[in-house]
Write an enzyme that holds these catalytic residues in place. Structure first.
Site, PDB file in Angstrom:
ATOM      1  CG  HIS A  77      -2.025  -1.003   1.170  1.00 58.60           C
ATOM      2  ND1 HIS A  77      -3.296  -0.715   0.729  1.00 58.60           N
ATOM      3  CD2 HIS A  77      -2.037  -2.322   1.468  1.00 58.60           C
ATOM      4  CE1 HIS A  77      -4.053  -1.812   0.775  1.00 58.60           C
ATOM      5  NE2 HIS A  77      -3.302  -2.804   1.220  1.00 58.60           N
ATOM      6  CG  ASP A 122      -2.729  -4.040   4.854  1.00 60.89           C
ATOM      7  OD1 ASP A 122      -1.913  -3.181   5.201  1.00 60.89           O
ATOM      8  OD2 ASP A 122      -3.712  -3.802   4.138  1.00 60.89           O
ATOM      9  CD  GLU A 123      -5.426  -5.885   1.353  1.00 65.13           C
ATOM     10  OE1 GLU A 123      -6.496  -6.479   1.192  1.00 65.13           O
ATOM     11  OE2 GLU A 123      -5.308  -4.669   1.198  1.00 65.13           O
ATOM     12  CG  ASN A 124       4.245  -6.932  -0.136  1.00 66.96           C
ATOM     13  OD1 ASN A 124       4.174  -6.637  -1.335  1.00 66.96           O
ATOM     14  ND2 ASN A 124       5.350  -7.354   0.442  1.00 66.96           N
TER      15      ASN A 124
END
Ligand code: TNX
Length: 679
Positions: free
Chosen positions: A253, A316-318
């Site tokens: 992000h 998160d969400e890499n």
């Protein structure tokens, strides 16, 4: 013996609570309450005295309480502001605390409130406990023909969990200081104690940095908090016993970092600020010293603005795409025996941890930070599910839960309410349960701006706040909704616009014509739940940062009351063996819905913005006609043809389809009714 005691205690809590909540509107429900049978009337001479002086915050808090009481009752109290060291004669409410509270994890927030006919006493260990007690007192205000009163009672109260948070994403859509402040007031009213600010994401960087000014000057796009504003927010929250935790989401992000400082990137691709939602590629480079030097300086600067000992690093969400595509990064991994992208993220986290530890901060991050060697004083913030939380706890980490409290996904209050931070059937031991610190409701802001946000947070977050504060046994959903309705309108006194924003939207949507037909429709529709709105298009395009949030879908309320009540009405009709009393009510409602469509169409002629919702209006008519016909069949005890029933069910199926990001919430009860005709 211990078990017997526990069972008895639960029984006592449940008994006193049932007794209490039947007549009172407390939210969250206190730990224990003994109700007496008389009233303590309020009068103009009502005065508050604070008998102990441990800091000024409680004085301003109590003054605000006095004003709120005054605004509700119009009594126009004689007492002006409360000032330390100024004795108050004939005080009606006396407050006594033992010490100043720290806005810190595990601070004592307990209080005891005793109301008799002639005086009120509030005792607490800390001034923060007294603040919680004052909110309880305000919630107890009642009225009858003789005036305003408090019921006489004794409450002993303290929270079940020490971490009761609300996360606000100010990155996807920025939210101004006054919006944050009114929500802090809402939190205080519900005894919540952590405001978590998600300050940056692919779409923007929302806080001034004097060390790296391009972060806010370029990636803030003129929508960011100045450092003075942040200090003001932190001070405002502290004065209400609320901690503020910043989140800087790294290494994924990461677009807003990279747009401002491309040298931090894991790729050579040029990047611009992201305008759409979802998971994107730009990720900070974990293999270059420059990244860590940068974050070291930035976190040092930010750490002084946010005095809390915890610092959220996202994590998160890499998706790892840029890492896998970069030869230099791949070589680094090989040279350092880092087998995969997960391990590389662990390596990154370890460096970040050193930085944070050096600046005397404890690390908190989303689930993904849970990797071998994560130090035990880190907190794992669970967003992916109870299994991840349990896993973190079993590995000896403190955790907070957000999975199940995603208020951006428009699920009903009852759904959030029944989710416990301690996962059911997890078989965690008493010792392990202590590692569950609590939870946070998360207000991701892809679909909320300053006008809409309050309505997505409140009132559902009040039900979550109760889950975090009250004994686990408090689970009566009907009673929760009864109290939630009162809590909801009371929250307006903080300037929250979760109710009134709708009228403003209706005026704009109708071009200032009669808003009633639109309201009739909006009352029974809801925004698509979970990630379904993300999957729809507006004007054939994916949603973007600048897509207007002023459409009918944005004027709908989560968990609307009318469909809930209609569904109950249908159930009552069925279980009463089709009583005419309920039949009449259902018929009246269906007739109203049935004839709404022409009125709305007439208004849309002068307000084309409404055109997109007209197919939904038609569905409401179709559904109502089927409902009315069904009532006739039931009443006359005639059976319809098999074709009629088949077609009716098919049409109802069609009525469930989404229109302009909304869905009709009253179809299922009609379906139930149709199924009853031939049963
Ligand atoms: C997942 S939860 C995200 C956010 C989104 C959110 C929308 C988490 C750590 N990441 O980036 O805004 O879903 O519900």
């Amino acid at each position: 013996m211990k078990k017997l005691f526990k069972t008895l205690a639960v029984f006592f809590i449940t008994l006193t609570t049932i007794f209490a909540t039947e007549t009172l509107n407390l939210m969250p429900v206190p730990k224990s309450l003994e109700l007496n049978n008389s009233k303590c009337y309020l009068h103009r001479e009502f005065k508050i005295e604070i008998k102990s002086h441990h800091g000024d915050d409680l004085y301003t808090y109590a003054t605000r309480i006095l004003r709120r009481l005054d605004e509700r009752t119009g009594l126009c109290f004689h007492q002006d502001i409360l000032v330390p060291n100024e004795p108050v004669e004939n005080a009606f409410l006396t407050i006594e605390t033992q010490r100043q509270g720290q806005v810190k994890l595990y601070e004592n927030e307990s209080y005891e409130l005793v109301i008799s006919e002639s005086e009120i006493k509030l005792n607490a260990v800390t001034d923060i406990g007294a603040m919680r007690g004052l909110e309880t007192l305000l919630q107890l205000l009642g009225a009858d023909e003789n005036g305003y009163f408090f019921p006489t009672l004794k409450i002993n109260d303290e929270p079940r969990f020490p971490w009761r948070g609300l996360m606000i994403d100010v990155a996807r859509h920025f939210h101004d200081v006054h919006v944050i402040k009114r929500n802090i007031d809402g939190m205080a009213a519900l005894k919540m104690n952590v405001l978590h600010l998600h300050l940056c994401d692919d779409q923007g960087f929302r806080i001034e940095s004097k060390v790296f000014p391009k972060l806010h000057l370029i990636s803030g796009e003129e929508q960011y908090f100045s450092q003075e504003q942040i200090k003001d927010i932190v001070r405002y929250a502290k004065a209400r016993g609320i901690r503020v935790i910043p989140e800087f989401d790294v290494p994924g992000h990461g677009t807003s970092f990279i747009v401002a400082y491309p040298e931090l990137s894991s790729s050579n691709k040029p990047v611009t600020l992201e305008r759409t939602w979802g998971v994107h590629d730009p990720t900070l480079n974990p293999t270059e010293d420059i990244t860590y030097k940068f974050l070291d300086q930035l976190f040092e600067e930010m750490g002084t603005l946010f005095p809390d000992e915890y610092f959220h690093i996202g994590g998160d969400e890499n998706n790892g795409k840029e890492w896998s595509a970069n030869e230099k990064i791949k070589k680094f991994m090989k040279d350092n025996h880092i087998p995969d992208n997960h391990a590389l993220q662990t390596y990154f986290n370890k460096q970040i941890l050193k930085i944070l530890t050096h600046h005397q901060k404890k690390m908190i991050g989303w689930d993904e930070i849970l990797q071998p060697e994560l130090p035990r004083e880190s907190v794992v913030h669970s967003w992916r599910g109870p299994n991840f939380l349990v896993q973190a706890v079993r590995n000896g980490y403190q955790t907070i839960l957000s999975n199940g409290y995603y208020i951006d996904l428009i699920q009903p209050a009852s759904y959030h309410y029944m989710i416990d931070p301690v996962p059911q059937d997890s078989n965690l031991t008493e010792e392990e349960i202590k590692f569950v610190l609590g939870g946070e409701a998360t207000m991701w802001s892809e679909f909320v701006d300053d006008d809409v946000i309050d309505s997505r947070i409140w009132p559902r977050t009040a039900a979550i706040a109760e889950r975090f504060w009250s004994p686990a046994e408090i689970q009566d959903i009907d009673d929760m909704y009864r109290r939630l309705e009162v809590t909801c309108f009371r929250l307006e006194e903080h300037g929250l616009n979760h109710i009134r924003y709708q009228e403003m939207f209706f005026r704009r949507l109708t071009n200032n014509q009669d808003t009633r037909p639109l309201k009739t429709l909006v009352d029974v529709i809801e925004m698509l739940k979970i990630y379904n709105r993300h999957r729809t298009f507006f004007k054939n395009e994916k949603y973007q940062s600048h897509t207007p949030l002023t459409r009918v879908v944005d004027a709908t309320l989560p968990d609307p009351k009318i469909p809930r009540e209609f569904s109950k009405l249908i159930d009552q009709y069925i279980s009463s063996d089709f009583s005419p009393e309920y039949e009449q009510k259902i018929r009246n409602q269906l007739n109203l819905w049935k004839k709404n469509d022409p009125d709305l169409r007439a208004i849309a002629k002068k307000s084309p913005m409404l055109n997109e919702i007209l197919p939904m209006s038609e569905k409401l008519t179709t559904m109502s006609e089927i409902g009315i016909k069904t009532l006739e069949y039931i009443k006359s005890q005639k059976k319809p043809s098999i074709f009629w029933k088949r077609n009716a069910l098919k049409s109802l199926e069609n009525c469930k389809e989404q229109v302009a990001g909304t869905e009709l919430m009253v179809v299922a009860p009609i379906e139930k009714l149709v199924m009853k005709i031939t049963d």
